[in-house]
Scaffold this motif. Sequence first.
Motif, PDB file in Angstrom:
ATOM      1  N   GLN A  11       0.827  -1.198   0.000  1.00  0.00           N
ATOM      2  CA  GLN A  11       0.000   0.000   0.000  1.00  0.00           C
ATOM      3  C   GLN A  11       0.867   1.256   0.000  1.00  0.00           C
ATOM      4  OE1 GLN A  11      -3.050  -0.102   3.049  1.00  0.00           O
ATOM      5  NE2 GLN A  11      -2.753  -2.294   3.261  1.00  0.00           N
ATOM      6  N   GLY A  15      -1.424   5.753   3.351  1.00  0.00           N
ATOM      7  CA  GLY A  15      -2.817   5.473   3.023  1.00  0.00           C
ATOM      8  C   GLY A  15      -3.074   5.661   1.543  1.00  0.00           C
ATOM      9  N   ASP A  16      -3.803   4.727   0.962  1.00  0.00           N
ATOM     10  CA  ASP A  16      -4.113   4.818  -0.458  1.00  0.00           C
ATOM     11  C   ASP A  16      -5.046   5.990  -0.740  1.00  0.00           C
ATOM     12  OD1 ASP A  16      -2.644   2.640  -1.253  1.00  0.00           O
ATOM     13  OD2 ASP A  16      -4.283   1.226  -0.997  1.00  0.00           O
ATOM     14  N   THR A  20      -7.631   4.608  -5.457  1.00  0.00           N
ATOM     15  CA  THR A  20      -6.702   3.486  -5.457  1.00  0.00           C
ATOM     16  C   THR A  20      -7.160   2.371  -4.535  1.00  0.00           C
ATOM     17  OG1 THR A  20      -4.868   4.996  -5.923  1.00  0.00           O
ATOM     18  CG2 THR A  20      -4.295   2.820  -5.078  1.00  0.00           C
ATOM     19  N   ALA A  21      -7.702   2.740  -3.381  1.00  0.00           N
ATOM     20  CA  ALA A  21      -8.041   1.740  -2.368  1.00  0.00           C
ATOM     21  C   ALA A  21      -9.001   0.681  -2.911  1.00  0.00           C
ATOM     22  CB  ALA A  21      -8.641   2.435  -1.150  1.00  0.00           C
ATOM     23  N   ARG A  24      -7.349  -1.322  -5.814  1.00  0.00           N
ATOM     24  CA  ARG A  24      -6.319  -2.248  -5.360  1.00  0.00           C
ATOM     25  C   ARG A  24      -6.936  -3.556  -4.894  1.00  0.00           C
ATOM     26  NH1 ARG A  24      -4.031  -3.317  -0.618  1.00  0.00           N
ATOM     27  NH2 ARG A  24      -5.036  -1.559   0.426  1.00  0.00           N
ATOM     28  N   GLN A  25      -8.021  -3.491  -4.175  1.00  0.00           N
ATOM     29  CA  GLN A  25      -8.675  -4.709  -3.727  1.00  0.00           C
ATOM     30  C   GLN A  25      -9.157  -5.544  -4.906  1.00  0.00           C
ATOM     31  OE1 GLN A  25     -11.771  -3.478  -1.044  1.00  0.00           O
ATOM     32  NE2 GLN A  25     -10.356  -3.134   0.671  1.00  0.00           N
ATOM     33  N   GLU A  94      -1.755   7.803  -7.736  1.00  0.00           N
ATOM     34  CA  GLU A  94      -2.841   6.839  -7.580  1.00  0.00           C
ATOM     35  C   GLU A  94      -2.505   5.497  -8.227  1.00  0.00           C
ATOM     36  OE1 GLU A  94      -6.828   9.683  -7.567  1.00  0.00           O
ATOM     37  OE2 GLU A  94      -5.836   9.224  -9.474  1.00  0.00           O
TER      38      GLU A  94
END
Length: 431
Positions: A11, A15-16, A20-21, A24-25, A94
């Motif tokens: 990560q 913090g993403d 992006t968060a 990413r998942q 990002e």
Amino acid sequence: MTTSASSPAIQAPFGDPPRTAALRQRLEAFMAEHVEPNEGQVEAESAAQSWHSAAGWNTPPTVQRLKALAREQGLWNLFLPHSARAPEGLSNYEYAPLCEIMGRNTWASEIFNCSAPDTGNMETLDRYGSELQKDRWLEPLLAGEIRSAFLMTEPEVASSDATNIRCRIERDGDHYVINGRKWWSSGAGRRQCRLLIVMGKTDPDAPRHQQQSMVLVPADTPGVKMLRPLKVFGYDHAPVGHMEVLLENVRVPVDHLLLGEGRGFEIAQGRLGPGRIHHCMRSIGAAERAFALMCRRLATRDAFGKALAEQGVWHERIAQARCMIEQARLLTLKAAWMMDTVGNKAAQAEIAMIKIVAPSMACQVLDWAIQAHGGAGVSEDFPLAYTYADQRTLRFADGPDEVHRQALARLELARLGLRRKPAGPPVTRGC
């Protein structure tokens, strides 16, 4: 062999970003479900191809199937920021953690239409191409319908200095005529390659950095000859193909010129900046995977009465590898953030630093991972040898270490006000 390198370290460190968060998942899930289980299949499909038995290499069927699936899931063209034609594109900061995830596997980025040299070529067309050029070439590239190649490096000169290139682009009425020999033209060996972006000299008498131009050449233009694929440490890199290409009296209309005569060096600088940071992001992903493989191997092999992971020398290497990966990641993220906030030119020192640091770091981590695996490390049973060859190549692809060190040193001396003025012409005394 598949081994996930997923860890909190992937990560962004603080913090993403929001976009992006979630991506990413989804990307992690896609890699685990579709990419890692198919590594052996794609390798087999690639190895089964022969350059000599067909007019170039074809995209492996499994990769083609996964590309369609990735596009359906919205994991597509994530690399291209600020483009009206690719609104799904992310900023460099990002995109960085996502590109790292793709870098765990040498062919995964293609599945998401985020692989070189197409990414650099799409950015070039988006930034410097006319609307007609974008309609003809950028749109099908963004759709993944065609592939492209970038022809800059030449066998007869030290191409680390792009002003050395000899390929000629000469005006003849409503056409340009191109003559020259290029090599390490990645992507030119694909059957799906439809576009070559060629850098050559239009005016050898102009100032040094205004002699070069770039022109768009359809790959099927008469006079374009693919001479041979070039192997890398014995690997032929099918189906990408690093080709040696001969251009003999290749004629293209004048509207195929990019931006204008004498603007080639400027375009090259703009193209290579984002490409360099993408390479470094993927290098970190490659190092993470090698690190995971190394640790797992050390934990499951005994020597001299205890696990290798308990040997002091391997404690030292595990710790050092983790420090090196984290340092490279932080520097890469800083460079990406600066590119987004102050621009590529202001971030040129950071871009030079990551290009020096990331591939060398990956090579060292991979070297330790190979050592931990013993004979298996140099075999094809693990991805380490192939990945090492790939990362070692990056120490001169997109500019060798020495050029980036020189550029960085000059920037630092100038920042400190220590650059001397160029000396005048030598004075010869009479006797």
